[in-house]
Design an enzyme around this catalytic site. Sequence first.
Site, mmCIF file in Angstrom:
data_model
loop_
_atom_site.group_PDB
_atom_site.id
_atom_site.type_symbol
_atom_site.label_atom_id
_atom_site.label_comp_id
_atom_site.label_asym_id
_atom_site.label_seq_id
_atom_site.Cartn_x
_atom_site.Cartn_y
_atom_site.Cartn_z
ATOM 1 N N VAL A 105 -46.017 17.829 12.063
ATOM 2 C CA VAL A 105 -46.925 19.009 12.653
ATOM 3 C C VAL A 105 -46.693 19.414 13.911
ATOM 4 O O VAL A 105 -47.561 20.195 14.644
ATOM 5 C CB VAL A 105 -48.562 18.231 12.910
ATOM 6 C CG1 VAL A 105 -48.970 17.628 11.316
ATOM 7 C CG2 VAL A 105 -48.466 16.844 13.602
ATOM 8 N N HIS A 121 -48.465 18.947 6.052
ATOM 9 C CA HIS A 121 -49.710 18.497 6.806
ATOM 10 C C HIS A 121 -50.314 19.545 7.709
ATOM 11 O O HIS A 121 -50.933 19.207 8.597
ATOM 12 C CB HIS A 121 -49.247 17.143 7.494
ATOM 13 C CG HIS A 121 -49.135 16.074 6.463
ATOM 14 N ND1 HIS A 121 -48.141 14.960 6.717
ATOM 15 C CD2 HIS A 121 -49.672 15.899 5.093
ATOM 16 C CE1 HIS A 121 -48.549 14.158 5.605
ATOM 17 N NE2 HIS A 121 -49.162 14.733 4.663
ATOM 18 N N CYS A 129 -62.520 25.964 14.501
ATOM 19 C CA CYS A 129 -64.039 25.271 14.545
ATOM 20 C C CYS A 129 -64.160 24.923 13.080
ATOM 21 O O CYS A 129 -64.109 25.640 12.267
ATOM 22 C CB CYS A 129 -64.814 26.398 15.133
ATOM 23 S SG CYS A 129 -66.673 25.929 14.776
ATOM 24 N N CYS A 150 -66.367 24.810 20.081
ATOM 25 C CA CYS A 150 -66.018 26.012 19.869
ATOM 26 C C CYS A 150 -66.485 27.034 20.810
ATOM 27 O O CYS A 150 -67.685 26.917 21.348
ATOM 28 C CB CYS A 150 -66.548 26.412 18.258
ATOM 29 S SG CYS A 150 -66.517 28.155 17.947
ATOM 30 N N CYS A 153 -69.403 29.330 18.940
ATOM 31 C CA CYS A 153 -70.745 28.536 18.241
ATOM 32 C C CYS A 153 -71.091 27.155 18.838
ATOM 33 O O CYS A 153 -72.203 26.617 18.411
ATOM 34 C CB CYS A 153 -70.652 28.668 16.783
ATOM 35 S SG CYS A 153 -69.833 27.222 16.102
HETATM 36 P P1 NAD Z 1 -43.437 7.411 9.906
HETATM 37 O O1 NAD Z 1 -43.884 7.407 11.318
HETATM 38 O O2 NAD Z 1 -44.228 6.581 9.015
HETATM 39 O O3 NAD Z 1 -41.786 7.017 9.816
HETATM 40 C C1 NAD Z 1 -40.703 7.440 10.603
HETATM 41 C C2 NAD Z 1 -39.441 7.186 9.810
HETATM 42 O O4 NAD Z 1 -38.380 7.762 10.772
HETATM 43 C C3 NAD Z 1 -38.979 5.502 9.853
HETATM 44 O O5 NAD Z 1 -38.528 5.427 8.423
HETATM 45 C C4 NAD Z 1 -38.058 5.578 10.893
HETATM 46 O O6 NAD Z 1 -37.199 4.418 10.423
HETATM 47 C C5 NAD Z 1 -37.316 6.817 10.993
HETATM 48 N N1 NAD Z 1 -36.641 7.052 12.259
HETATM 49 C C6 NAD Z 1 -37.001 6.517 13.493
HETATM 50 N N2 NAD Z 1 -36.308 7.283 14.398
HETATM 51 C C7 NAD Z 1 -35.487 8.148 13.589
HETATM 52 C C8 NAD Z 1 -34.156 9.028 13.911
HETATM 53 N N3 NAD Z 1 -33.711 9.230 15.146
HETATM 54 N N4 NAD Z 1 -33.446 9.976 12.788
HETATM 55 C C9 NAD Z 1 -34.125 9.685 11.561
HETATM 56 N N5 NAD Z 1 -35.276 8.773 11.109
HETATM 57 C C10 NAD Z 1 -35.709 8.170 12.318
HETATM 58 O O7 NAD Z 1 -43.192 8.886 9.768
HETATM 59 P P2 NAD Z 1 -43.657 9.808 8.296
HETATM 60 O O8 NAD Z 1 -43.096 9.025 7.147
HETATM 61 O O9 NAD Z 1 -43.280 11.249 8.692
HETATM 62 O O10 NAD Z 1 -45.236 9.646 8.267
HETATM 63 C C11 NAD Z 1 -45.992 9.878 9.265
HETATM 64 C C12 NAD Z 1 -47.118 11.006 9.309
HETATM 65 O O11 NAD Z 1 -47.369 11.045 10.735
HETATM 66 C C13 NAD Z 1 -46.471 12.245 8.854
HETATM 67 O O12 NAD Z 1 -47.348 12.411 7.716
HETATM 68 C C14 NAD Z 1 -46.853 13.137 9.957
HETATM 69 O O13 NAD Z 1 -47.796 14.247 9.302
HETATM 70 C C15 NAD Z 1 -47.402 12.321 11.008
HETATM 71 N N6 NAD Z 1 -46.576 12.678 12.503
HETATM 72 C C16 NAD Z 1 -45.993 13.602 12.617
HETATM 73 C C17 NAD Z 1 -45.193 13.635 13.821
HETATM 74 C C18 NAD Z 1 -44.619 14.819 14.107
HETATM 75 O O14 NAD Z 1 -44.941 15.954 13.818
HETATM 76 N N7 NAD Z 1 -43.368 15.183 15.029
HETATM 77 C C19 NAD Z 1 -45.135 12.600 14.840
HETATM 78 C C20 NAD Z 1 -46.072 11.422 14.303
HETATM 79 C C21 NAD Z 1 -46.543 11.334 13.226
HETATM 80 ZN ZN ZN Z 2 -67.245 27.891 15.944
#
Ligand code: NAD
Ligand code: ZN
Length: 251
Positions: A105, A121, A129, A150, A153
Site C-alpha cells: 500500500v 489492496h 470520507c 472529514c 461533513c
Molecule cells: P507479510 O508481512 O505477511 O510477509 C512478508 C514476507 O516478506 C515474509 O515472507 C518475509 O520472509 C519476506 N521478507 C522479509 N524481508 C524481505 C526482503 N528483504 N526481501 C524479500 N522478502 C522479504 O507480507 P504480505 O505477504 O505482503 O502480507 C501482508 C499484508 O500487509 C499485505 O497484504 C499488505 O497489504 C500489507 N502490508 C503492506 C506493507 C507495505 O505496503 N509496504 C507493509 C506491511 C503490510
Molecule cells: Zn465527508
Amino acid sequence: MFGEKEINRLASDIVEAKKVVALSGAGMSVESEIAPFRGPGGLWEKYNPEEYGHIATLRNAPEKAWLMLLEMHREIGKAKPNRGHYALAELEKIGCLSSIITQNVDGLHHVAGNKDVIEFHGNLLSVVCMDCGYSKPSTELDLDAIPPSCDTCNGPVKPDAVFFGEAIPPDALMRAHEESSTCDLMLVIGTSAMVQPAGSMPQVAKRAGAKVVEINPSETPLTGLISDYIVLGQSGDVLEQTITAVKQMKG
Ligand code: NAD
Ligand code: ZN
C-alpha cells in the site's frame, strides 16, 4: 543463500518466458525501511494487524485503528524505492515484465517507474470520507487531530486501502486473476502468501501451467508445494543481480 547458479537459472527463466507477472508483498519494501506484518521487526510484534487493520475496528474504535495506521503512514511518508523496485521497473522497460500485482500500500512500484501495477489492496497515499466520499492526499492529514474526520461533513475518514473484512476492488481482482492465469512465469516476491485472496494468485498461475518462482529470505507456505523453486535472499540483492544477468543474456 543464493549464488550465481540461482541467479542464472532465474534470469534464463525470465528471458525464455513469453509473459512474466510479479506478485509482490511487504518483504519487497523491507529494504525501504517499511516494516512487514510478519517476520523479524514485523508489525505483528506490536499489533495484531487482523484486529487493528480490520474495518470493524476502524468504524468502532478508530483511535485504536489509527495507532497502527499512523505508524505505517510515517514510514511510508519517508520511504524511497529500493534496488528491487528499480530492477522491476527496468525489467518492464526492456519488455521482460508484463505487470505487477502488489499487495503493498506504499505506492513505491509507481515511484520506481513501473507502468502496469495492480494495487490489490489500494494504497495509503490518500484518505477518503466513509460518509460523503470526499478525498484528499494523506500528506494533508492533520496529525494533531487523530482519528481524523472529514473536512466537509465531519464524517469518519479512512485510508484508500483495503482493510481486513473488506472486499478487493472488483477491477483489481479481475485484472489480477487475468494476469495470473495468462502468464507462463510468476515471480512471487517478499510475500508470505497468507493474506487471501492475494495469496492464491500463485496457485491460479500454477494451475494455468505457469512456472512459479519465489524470491524471499525465508521459505513460505508456497515453498515446495506451489512454487517450482525459491531464490533465498533479499529482493533487492536478488533482483539487482537478476536484471544484470537478464540484460547480458539478451545481449
Ligand atoms: P507479510 O508481512 O505477511 O510477509 C512478508 C514476507 O516478506 C515474509 O515472507 C518475509 O520472509 C519476506 N521478507 C522479509 N524481508 C524481505 C526482503 N528483504 N526481501 C524479500 N522478502 C522479504 O507480507 P504480505 O505477504 O505482503 O502480507 C501482508 C499484508 O500487509 C499485505 O497484504 C499488505 O497489504 C500489507 N502490508 C503492506 C506493507 C507495505 O505496503 N509496504 C507493509 C506491511 C503490510
Ligand atoms: Zn465527508
